[in-house]
Design a protein around this motif. Structure first.
Motif, PDB file in Angstrom:
ATOM      1  N   ARG A 263       0.699  -1.247  -0.419  1.00 54.87           N
ATOM      2  CA  ARG A 263       0.065  -0.344   0.308  1.00 54.87           C
ATOM      3  C   ARG A 263       1.064   1.172   0.347  1.00 54.87           C
ATOM      4  NH1 ARG A 263      -3.109   0.683   4.774  1.00 54.87           N
ATOM      5  NH2 ARG A 263      -4.900   2.087   3.501  1.00 54.87           N
ATOM      6  N   ALA A 264       0.995   1.737  -1.099  1.00 58.28           N
ATOM      7  CA  ALA A 264       2.457   3.232  -1.206  1.00 58.28           C
ATOM      8  C   ALA A 264       3.631   2.688  -0.423  1.00 58.28           C
ATOM      9  CB  ALA A 264       1.252   4.413  -1.115  1.00 58.28           C
ATOM     10  N   GLY A 265       4.210   1.551  -0.312  1.00 57.65           N
ATOM     11  CA  GLY A 265       5.054   1.607  -0.133  1.00 57.65           C
ATOM     12  C   GLY A 265       6.201   1.563  -1.012  1.00 57.65           C
ATOM     13  N   THR A 266       7.753   2.188  -0.602  1.00 53.83           N
ATOM     14  CA  THR A 266       8.878   2.525  -1.472  1.00 53.83           C
ATOM     15  C   THR A 266       9.843   1.496  -2.032  1.00 53.83           C
ATOM     16  OG1 THR A 266       8.179   5.031  -2.218  1.00 53.83           O
ATOM     17  CG2 THR A 266       9.825   4.764  -2.435  1.00 53.83           C
ATOM     18  N   GLY A 267      10.173   0.684  -2.324  1.00 56.40           N
ATOM     19  CA  GLY A 267      11.415   0.193  -3.139  1.00 56.40           C
ATOM     20  C   GLY A 267      11.500  -1.122  -2.828  1.00 56.40           C
ATOM     21  N   THR A 268       9.829  -1.795  -2.510  1.00 54.01           N
ATOM     22  CA  THR A 268       9.811  -3.335  -1.701  1.00 54.01           C
ATOM     23  C   THR A 268       9.847  -4.268  -2.587  1.00 54.01           C
ATOM     24  OG1 THR A 268       7.538  -1.907  -0.790  1.00 54.01           O
ATOM     25  CG2 THR A 268       7.073  -4.492  -0.822  1.00 54.01           C
ATOM     26  N   ALA A 269      10.451  -5.114  -2.343  1.00 54.97           N
ATOM     27  CA  ALA A 269      11.077  -5.932  -2.738  1.00 54.97           C
ATOM     28  C   ALA A 269      10.271  -7.653  -2.610  1.00 54.97           C
ATOM     29  CB  ALA A 269      12.832  -6.428  -3.150  1.00 54.97           C
ATOM     30  N   ILE A 270       9.241  -8.103  -3.645  1.00 50.62           N
ATOM     31  CA  ILE A 270       8.287  -9.001  -3.445  1.00 50.62           C
ATOM     32  C   ILE A 270       8.829 -10.750  -4.511  1.00 50.62           C
ATOM     33  CG2 ILE A 270       6.024  -9.871  -3.984  1.00 50.62           C
ATOM     34  CD1 ILE A 270       5.416  -6.877  -3.589  1.00 50.62           C
ATOM     35  N   THR A 271       9.794 -10.846  -3.716  1.00 51.15           N
ATOM     36  CA  THR A 271      10.459 -11.952  -4.690  1.00 51.15           C
ATOM     37  C   THR A 271      10.445 -13.026  -3.933  1.00 51.15           C
ATOM     38  OG1 THR A 271      12.398 -10.254  -4.825  1.00 51.15           O
ATOM     39  CG2 THR A 271      13.280 -12.441  -5.471  1.00 51.15           C
ATOM     40  N   ASN A 272      10.403 -14.539  -4.732  1.00 49.19           N
ATOM     41  CA  ASN A 272      10.396 -15.529  -4.462  1.00 49.19           C
ATOM     42  C   ASN A 272       8.953 -16.165  -3.641  1.00 49.19           C
ATOM     43  OD1 ASN A 272      13.687 -15.722  -5.432  1.00 49.19           O
ATOM     44  ND2 ASN A 272      12.576 -17.359  -5.946  1.00 49.19           N
ATOM     45  N   ASN A 273       8.285 -15.443  -3.417  1.00 46.73           N
ATOM     46  CA  ASN A 273       6.770 -16.091  -2.331  1.00 46.73           C
ATOM     47  C   ASN A 273       6.368 -16.556  -3.296  1.00 46.73           C
ATOM     48  OD1 ASN A 273       7.741 -14.041  -0.026  1.00 46.73           O
ATOM     49  ND2 ASN A 273       7.758 -12.618  -2.218  1.00 46.73           N
ATOM     50  N   THR A 274       5.533 -18.216  -2.130  1.00 49.28           N
ATOM     51  CA  THR A 274       4.662 -18.751  -3.131  1.00 49.28           C
ATOM     52  C   THR A 274       3.174 -18.361  -2.173  1.00 49.28           C
ATOM     53  OG1 THR A 274       5.974 -20.855  -3.101  1.00 49.28           O
ATOM     54  CG2 THR A 274       4.084 -21.408  -3.139  1.00 49.28           C
ATOM     55  N   VAL A 275       2.899 -18.729  -3.286  1.00 47.94           N
ATOM     56  CA  VAL A 275       1.374 -17.335  -2.204  1.00 47.94           C
ATOM     57  C   VAL A 275      -0.283 -18.445  -3.521  1.00 47.94           C
ATOM     58  CG1 VAL A 275      -0.642 -15.112  -2.150  1.00 47.94           C
ATOM     59  CG2 VAL A 275       1.661 -15.264  -2.581  1.00 47.94           C
ATOM     60  N   GLY A 276      -0.536 -18.646  -2.269  1.00 49.00           N
ATOM     61  CA  GLY A 276      -1.742 -19.560  -3.008  1.00 49.00           C
ATOM     62  C   GLY A 276      -3.848 -19.382  -1.736  1.00 49.00           C
ATOM     63  N   ALA A 277      -4.494 -19.790  -3.528  1.00 40.73           N
ATOM     64  CA  ALA A 277      -5.616 -19.710  -2.339  1.00 40.73           C
ATOM     65  C   ALA A 277      -6.087 -18.536  -1.494  1.00 40.73           C
ATOM     66  CB  ALA A 277      -5.955 -20.803  -1.264  1.00 40.73           C
ATOM     67  N   ARG A 278      -6.297 -17.547  -1.595  1.00 39.79           N
ATOM     68  CA  ARG A 278      -6.144 -16.494  -1.332  1.00 39.79           C
ATOM     69  C   ARG A 278      -7.485 -15.749  -1.609  1.00 39.79           C
ATOM     70  NH1 ARG A 278      -3.292 -15.293   3.746  1.00 39.79           N
ATOM     71  NH2 ARG A 278      -4.923 -13.501   3.489  1.00 39.79           N
ATOM     72  N   CYS A 279      -8.495 -15.556  -1.469  1.00 37.72           N
ATOM     73  CA  CYS A 279      -9.247 -15.022  -1.554  1.00 37.72           C
ATOM     74  C   CYS A 279      -9.886 -13.333  -2.727  1.00 37.72           C
ATOM     75  CB  CYS A 279     -10.959 -14.819  -0.472  1.00 37.72           C
ATOM     76  SG  CYS A 279     -11.585 -16.313   0.256  1.00 37.72           S
ATOM     77  N   ARG A 280      -8.966 -12.706  -1.945  1.00 38.44           N
ATOM     78  CA  ARG A 280      -7.588 -11.792  -3.070  1.00 38.44           C
ATOM     79  C   ARG A 280      -6.890 -11.743  -3.753  1.00 38.44           C
ATOM     80  NH1 ARG A 280     -10.719  -6.949   1.564  1.00 38.44           N
ATOM     81  NH2 ARG A 280     -12.274  -7.279   1.536  1.00 38.44           N
ATOM     82  N   ASP A 281      -7.099 -10.519  -4.445  1.00 41.43           N
ATOM     83  CA  ASP A 281      -5.205 -10.999  -5.396  1.00 41.43           C
ATOM     84  C   ASP A 281      -4.552 -11.378  -4.075  1.00 41.43           C
ATOM     85  OD1 ASP A 281      -6.204  -9.218  -6.934  1.00 41.43           O
ATOM     86  OD2 ASP A 281      -6.569  -7.312  -5.863  1.00 41.43           O
ATOM     87  N   GLY A 282      -3.938 -12.317  -4.748  1.00 47.13           N
ATOM     88  CA  GLY A 282      -2.200 -12.730  -4.904  1.00 47.13           C
ATOM     89  C   GLY A 282      -1.284 -12.253  -4.007  1.00 47.13           C
ATOM     90  N   ILE A 283      -0.941 -11.489  -4.738  1.00 46.45           N
ATOM     91  CA  ILE A 283      -0.100 -10.158  -4.715  1.00 46.45           C
ATOM     92  C   ILE A 283      -1.051  -8.931  -5.116  1.00 46.45           C
ATOM     93  CG2 ILE A 283       2.284  -9.018  -5.595  1.00 46.45           C
ATOM     94  CD1 ILE A 283       3.341 -12.023  -5.638  1.00 46.45           C
TER      95      ILE A 283
END
Length: 765
Positions: A263-283
Motif C-alpha cells: 500500500r504505497a510502500g517504496t522500493g519493496t522487493a516481493i521476491t520468491n514467494n509462494t502464494v495460494g488460495a487467497r480470496c483476494r489478489d495473491g500479490i
C-alpha cells in the motif's frame, strides 16, 4: 501353560538401591539465575540458584545484569515480564525457557528502552489485553523460538514492535482462535529481520475487519522464510511510508484477504514467494507505490470466487494486481501463475483483467512469466537471481542447486535459481524409525522411509553410536549393544551422484526391570497407545497394552510401549508415545500406594499422571486420588485361567459375571479369563474379563465368589499358594480360608476351607 505371578514392589528394585533414591543437585553457576515456581524452595528474595531459585520470572528480570542468563523451568507462569536491563554486544542478557507458558490476559514479555537482549523459548497463552511480545525503543534484541496463542476477539497484535532497530525475530509461532492481528512493525521500526516464523489462526477465512498477519510500516525491514495463513485484510501488508522492505521466500496460504499487499510502500522487493488460495489478489501493488519489484513468485488459485470459502463477491481478485500510480514503474517478471479454469484473470493492470499475452502486449511486463498449468517442476532453474530481494538460500536455508534434469532458463549470476519459496532440486532424504527391544538390548533401524532425489540411492550407512558402522544396500539394520546407555544413531543416504543426506536421533537402551500392563483404577480400563499418544480406554490385555518399565537412573524410570517400541513422554500438558530416547520429558518415578496400586509421577514437575473422564492421560495432579492410581498386571499374568483339579473344568464367571464363580466349563472363552493384579506383599486381585470387575469373597467369605467389585478392598485380596504338585490354591484375605470348588465342582467357588485338599487345587494357565 503355568504362569507364575511377578513379585510386587521387589520388581521395581534396582541393584544397589531402590527407584526412590535421588541424586544430589548441582550448584548453580554464577553467570546463571534460575526460576522454578514449582520448587518448594523457591523465593523471590533470592539468591536464584538451582537450590533456591526465584519463584517468578519478574524477580529474576529485576536483578539480571549483562552477561547473565535467566533459566526458567517449565510450568505455567501467570505474569507479565518486563525486561528493564541491557546487555552489551559481547555480553547480552539472555532469558531462556523450556516448556514455559506465560498465561493470562495481560501476560507476556515487554522490552522497553533496552539493548542486547536475547529471549529464547517461552510460550504466551490466552493473552488478549496486551501484545504477548511488546518491544519498544530498543535495539539488538534477539527473539528465537517463542510461541504465542491469542484468544478469539483479541484485537492487539500478538507481537508489536515500536521504535525498534537492528533486531531479529526468528522461529516464532503465532496463532489464535482466530488470530486477528499477528506481527506489527511500526513506522519507527527499522532494520528488523523476521524469519522462519509461522503466523496463522484457526479460521483461515476469517472476515474480521483490519486483520493482518504481518504488517510493516518502517524502513529497511526484511520479511523472509515465513509461513502465513488466514487474515481478512492481508497475510503480509506493506504500509504507506515503508521503504526498502524485502518480502522474500514466504509461503502464504488460504485466507479471506490479499496474500501480499503493498500500500504505497517504496522500493519493496516481493521476491520468491509462494502464494495460494487467497480470496483476494495473491500479490497487490497499489496507491503511490514506487520502485516495486514482483519477481520469481509462484501464485496459484488466488481470487477464485467459485471457491466455497470465497463465495462472497467483494472478495474476488486475481494472481497479480498493479493499480493506481504503481503502474508507472512496478516490475513484474519471472513469476508463475495459475488461476484455475480462468487464465484470463491471471493479471489485473490498472483495473483491467487480462491474461499473460495481453499483459505483455499492453504493458511490456511479464516477459518471462509463465501462466496456466505448466509441467511439474516448471518452477525449477528458471528464476532471476538478479531480482531485488533475491536470497541465496530458499525458505528452508537450502542453497540454490542445479537440477541436472532441468534446463537452466533463469537470469542473473545464478541461472538455475528456482521460482517460489522452496528450491525444487529433488534431493534424497534420509529418515528412519527405530524399534527398541530392551530384553536383548537391541535396536532395529528402518530407513525405508528415505526417499531418492534426482539420483537413485546406492547405499545406506548406519552408525550405531558405539563404534559400529554398517554400510549396506538394504534400508533395515539391527544391532545389539553390549551395554546399556544413550546412543546417537546416524544414517547417511548415499545416492549414485550428488550430495548425501543424513539424519540422526538418540536412542536410550535401558535395563528392563519388568513388563506390565497398567489398569486404571478410575475406569478399570487398560492404558494403550493411540494414534495421538496414550489413553486408558482398552478392555482386555494383549501385546497392545504391555509396557516395559526401565531403569532411567537416579531413582527414575522410563516406560516403553511394546507395541510401537516408543517411550512415554509428556510436555507438561499431554502425553504420547513417540520417543526413542529418554530425556527429562520421558522420566517418571513410581510410588507404591497402601492399596496395592502404583502412581506415576512426572519427574520434571513432580506432578502425577491422571486419567481424565475421556480416558486421556495428563501429568497435572499434585496429589493422589483414584484417577492417579494404576493396578499392575504382569506380562504373564493377563488372560489367565483356573482349572479345578477335582473335575478338570475351568472356572467361569457366568452370565457376564452376574452369577457366582463355578468350575464347570470345558473350554476357555472370555468368561473364563482373569487378569492377576499384583497388589504387592504377595497379595493379588482377580480381574474378571467377563465384566471387567474384581472377584470378591462376598460377605467376608460367607457367600461364594463373584465378580462384582469396581475397587479392591479386603474381600478382593487373595494369596496365591503354590503347591508341591504344581497346582495353586487361593487363600482369601477376607477370612484367611482357601477357595474351594465345592461339592467336587458341582457348587460355586467359596472361601470356606481351612486346609488344602483336592477341591482347593487349581491349575493356573
Amino acid at each position: 501353560m503355568r504362569k507364575t505371578p511377578l513379585a510386587g514392589l521387589a520388581a521395581l528394585t534396582l541393584a544397589g538401591g531402590t527407584l526412590l533414591s535421588g541424586s544430589p543437585a548441582q550448584a548453580a553457576e554464577a553467570s546463571t539465575l534460575y526460576v522454578a515456581q514449582g520448587s518448594a524452595a523457591c523465593s523471590d528474595t533470592g539468591p536464584g540458584t538451582q537450590e533456591q531459585p526465584y519463584c517468578t520470572i519478574g524477580a529474576a528480570a529485576g536483578v539480571v545484569a549483562a552477561g547473565q542468563t535467566v533459566e526458567v523451568a517449565g510450568g505455567l507462569y501467570r505474569e507479565r515480564v518486563t525486561i528493564g536491563s541491557s546487555g552489551t554486544s559481547g555480553q547480552p542478557i539472555t532469558f531462556r525457557g523450556q516448556n514455559v507458558q506465560l498465561y493470562g490476559a495481560t501476560a507476556g514479555i515487554t522490552v522497553d528502552g533496552q539493548h542486547d537482549v536475547r529471549i529464547l523459548g517461552f510460550q504466551a497463552v490466552s493473552v488478549s489485553a496486551a501484545p504477548a511480545l511488546d518491544l519498544r525503543d530498543s535495539s539488538a534484541v534477539t527473539v528465537d523460538g517463542m510461541r504465542f496463542n491469542m484468544p478469539g476477539g483479541a484485537t492487539v497484535p500478538a507481537v508489536r514492535l515500536s521504535a525498534v532497530a537492528a533486531s531479529s525475530l526468528t522461529k516464532l509461532s503465532v496463532y489464535g482462535s482466530p488470530l486477528v492481528n499477528g506481527i506489527a512493525l511500526d513506522a519507527t521500526t527499522s532494520g528488523v529481520t523476521l524469519t522462519g516464523s509461522t503466523v496463522g489462526g484457526s479460521s483461515n477465512y476469517d472476515k474480521t475487519p483490519d486483520s493482518f498477519g504481518i504488517r510493516v510500516a518502517g524502513a529497511r525491514n526484511t520479511i523472509v522464510n515465513n509461513t502465513v495463513a488466514g487474515f481478512s485484510d492481508a497475510a503480509v501488508e506493506i504500509e504507506p511510508g515503508a521503504t526498502g522492505t524485502v518480502v522474500a521466500n514466504n509461503a502464504i496460504s488460504g485466507g479471506a484477504g490479499y496474500g501480499i499487499r503493498n500500500r504505497a510502500g517504496t522500493g519493496t522487493a516481493i521476491t520468491n514467494n509462494t502464494v495460494g488460495a487467497r480470496c483476494r489478489d495473491g500479490i497487490r501493488v497499489e496507491g503511490a507505490s514506487a520502485g516495486v519489484s514482483v519477481q520469481n513468485n509462484v501464485l496459484r488459485y488466488n481470487g477464485v470466487t467459485w471457491s466455497n470459502s470465497c463465495h462472497y463477491a467483494s472478495q474476488q481478485g486475481t494472481e497479480v494486481a498493479v493499480h493506481d500510480e504503481a503502474v508507472t514503474d512496478t516490475v513484474v517478471d519471472y513469476n508463475n501463475t495459475i488461476h484455475g479454469s480462468l487464465p484470463s484473470k491471471d493479471y489485473s493492470w490498472g483495473g483491467v483483467l487480462m491474461d499473460l499475452a495481453t499483459l505483455r502486449t499492453r504493458t511490456g511486463q511479464g516477459a518471462h512469466d509463465r501462466s496456466g498449468f505448466y509441467p511439474p517442476g516448471g518452477d525449477a532453474d528458471s528464476a532471476n537471481s538478479a531480482a531485488p530481494g533475491y536470497q541465496a538460500t530458499d525458505r528452508r536455508g537450502t542453497p540454490r542447486v542445479d537440477d541436472p534434469d532441468v534446463a537452466n532458463t533463469g537470469a542473473g549470476p545464478i541461472t538455475y535459481a528456482d521460482r517460489g519459496a522452496t528450491e525444487l532440486l529433488r534431493l534424497s532424504t534420509a529418515v528412519f524409525s527405530t524399534t527398541l527391544d530392551l530384553g536383548v538390548r537391541s535396536v532395529t533401524v528402518d530407513a525405508s522411509g528415505s526417499t531418492r532425489g534426482s539420483y537413485p540411492i546406492a547405499s545406506y550407512r548406519f552408525d550405531f553410536g558405539d563404534g559400529t558402522v554398517v554400510t549396506q544396500a538394504s534400508p533395515v539394520a539391527t544391532h545389539r549393544y553390549a551395554t546399556v546407555g544413550d546412543y546417537r544413531i546416524y544414517l547417511t543416504v548415499v545416492p549414485t551422484a550428488g550430495p548425501t543426506s543424513s539424519y540422526s536421533r538418540y536412542v536410550s537402551v535401558l535395563r528392563r526391570i519388568s513388563t506390565v500392563s497398567l489398569l486404571s483404577a478410575a475406569n478399570l480400563r487398560y492404558v494403550q497407545p493411540t494414534w495421538a499418544g496414550a489413553d486408558a480406554s482398552r478392555f482386555g490385555v494383549d501385546s497392545t497394552d504391555k509396557f516395559d518399565i526401565a531403569d532411567a537412573g537416579n531413582g527414575q524410570v522410563a516406560i516403553l510401549s511394546q507395541k510401537n517400541r516408543r517411550y512415554l513422554r509428556t510436555d507438561d500438558i499431554t502425553m504420547w508415545l513417540d520417543s526413542s530416547s529418554v530425556r527429562a520429558e520421558e522420566r517418571f518415578t513410581i510410588s507404591t500406594n497402601a492399596d496395592g496400586t502404583i502412581s506415576l509421577r512426572y519427574a520434571a514437575t513432580g506432578r502425577y499422571v491422571s486419567v481424565a473422564n475421556s480416558g486421556g492421560l495428563y501429568p497435572n495432579k499434585t496429589t493422589i486420588g483414584i484417577a492417579e492410581k494404576f493396578y499392575r498386571v504382569g506380562v504373564n499374568d493377563a488372560n489367565s485361567w483356573f482349572k479345578a483339579k477335582v473335575n478338570s473344568r475351568y472356572v467361569t464367571a457366568p452370565y457376564a459375571g452376574q452369577s457366582w464363580l463355578i468350575a464347570n466349563r470345558s473350554t476357555v472363552s472370555t468368561a473364563e479369563r482373569f487378569d492377576l493384579v499384583n497388589l504387592g506383599g504377595g497379595r493379588w486381585a482377580l480381574f474378571s474379563r467377563a465384566n471387567n470387575h474384581f472377584v470378591t469373597a462376598e460377605s467376608a467369605g460367607a457367600k461364594p465368589l463373584i465378580a462384582a467389585r469396581t475397587t479392591v478392598g479386603l474381600w478382593e485380596r487373595f494369596t496365591v499358594v503354590h503347591n508341591s504338585d504344581g497346582t495353586v490354591s487361593l487363600r482369601a484375605a477376607a477370612n484367611n480360608r482357601y477357595v474351594s470348588a465345592d461339592s467336587a465342582g458341582a457348587k460355586s467357588l467359596i472361601a470356606n476351607r481351612t486346609a488344602v485338599g483336592l477341591w482347593e487345587k487349581f491349575t493356573l494357565g
